[in-house]
Each structure stands twice: as C-alpha cells, then as structure tokens.
Enzyme design. Sequence first.
Site, PDB file in Angstrom:
ATOM      1  N   HIS A 201      -1.385  -1.051   0.513  1.00  0.00           N
ATOM      2  CA  HIS A 201      -1.788  -2.457   0.588  1.00  0.00           C
ATOM      3  C   HIS A 201      -0.591  -3.416   0.596  1.00  0.00           C
ATOM      4  CE1 HIS A 201      -5.369  -0.810  -1.906  1.00  0.00           C
ATOM      5  NE2 HIS A 201      -5.627  -0.682  -0.617  1.00  0.00           N
TER       6      HIS A 201
ATOM      7  N   LYS B  98       5.699  -6.787  -6.706  1.00  0.00           N
ATOM      8  CA  LYS B  98       4.973  -6.163  -7.810  1.00  0.00           C
ATOM      9  C   LYS B  98       5.931  -5.380  -8.700  1.00  0.00           C
ATOM     10  CE  LYS B  98       0.820  -5.460  -5.027  1.00  0.00           C
ATOM     11  NZ  LYS B  98      -0.030  -4.473  -4.373  1.00  0.00           N
TER      12      LYS B  98
ATOM     13  N   TYR C 107       0.104  -3.657 -13.298  1.00  0.00           N
ATOM     14  CA  TYR C 107       1.123  -4.262 -12.459  1.00  0.00           C
ATOM     15  C   TYR C 107       1.132  -5.773 -12.569  1.00  0.00           C
ATOM     16  CZ  TYR C 107      -2.761  -4.142  -8.998  1.00  0.00           C
ATOM     17  OH  TYR C 107      -3.965  -4.244  -8.351  1.00  0.00           O
TER      18      TYR C 107
ATOM     19  N   ASP D 164     -10.111   1.830   2.126  1.00  0.00           N
ATOM     20  CA  ASP D 164      -8.839   2.546   2.247  1.00  0.00           C
ATOM     21  C   ASP D 164      -8.900   3.720   3.221  1.00  0.00           C
ATOM     22  OD1 ASP D 164      -7.390   0.857   0.646  1.00  0.00           O
ATOM     23  OD2 ASP D 164      -7.490   2.122  -1.144  1.00  0.00           O
TER      24      ASP D 164
END
Length: 189
Positions: A62, A72, A132, A170
Amino acid sequence: MITVVDTAIDDVKIIEPRIFNDARGYFFESFSQRDFEEKVGKVNFVQDNESKSSRGVVRGLHFQKPPFAQAKLVRVVKGRVLDVAVDIRKGSPTFGKYVAVELTEDNHRQFFIPRGFAHGFAVLSEIAVFQYKCDNYYAPQSEGAIAWDDPDLGIDWQLNTDDILLSEKDSNHPLLKDIDSPFIYNEIQ
C-alpha cells in the site's frame, strides 16, 4: 538512545532501540522525537495505527498518493512479521527494488519507510500485533497499491502460497509496471 541501521535503499532505515533488561522484564523508549530527528530526519508523526492479524496474512503493498503521501515508522509488539518497503519513486536508482526486515516482539526493531514507497507485511507467527506511526492522516480517496506477488519484484514472503490470506482488495492490485507512480525521486511529496 537508538541505533540506526542503513539498508540497501537510502532513507529506508532499521531502528534498534536500547533495551534495559532485568529480573522484572524490560524497558525501552519506543519513540523519541529528538533522537529520531537527530539520527533519521525531521518527520512529524500525526497518527498511530494498530492491527492484529493471524498467520499467513499479507497486507499490502500500500501507499497513499500526494498530497496525502505517508512516511511510516512500524513495529511489532506481539508476534513476528516480514516487513517490506518497495521503492516506487520514478527516476530512483533503486526503483522497483525492496528492503525486507523481520520485526518481532523480541528484537523490538522498528522500520522507517519514507514517502515514495509501497509498504506491506506478512505474518509469520500465529498472530501479530503491528503498530505504526504515520506522518499524514489516512485519506481513502488517495489509496494506491501494487500487487503483493508482482513477479518483477520477486518478494519472498517466507510463506507457502497456499497459506497466504489476503483481503479481497489486496488480491486485486496492479503490477508496478502497470501503474503511473505519483512519486518522483528527489522531489518532496
């Protein structure tokens, strides 16, 4: 204090915190803005996320398109994952290359993925709790992704293909060669 480990791709970093162990257990600073800025760079994290997944789950690959791109800082608080960052910056000498690192509840490693990278992970333990920090807010209209099994990337997710669990979304992402990446090497996004 943290130790920052360089990877094969500039700006993608592995962060190892200093762990204090004794008979009671352990303690470490999971994040210090001062240390991060001094050793990695200036990033203003604005959102923390957490997911729980079972063995075989692959999430990714992603990214968010500008102006909602995200850097991130990821870590595992329970379990074990293979975490992957893929360079999708047009013109980058490492375009289409990736860095993979094992993050576990025992090694306490963190992985910094800057803007311009697709990100994903595979759960290698029975369960994994994954946290995250993001430097931009989630914007669903800005979602982008590439196929987790893109043959040009050749990522070894360390799982048998039959054991991989994907969301419907996904399982239907395009290959990297079929997207027009919104990221350009050496341009701030």
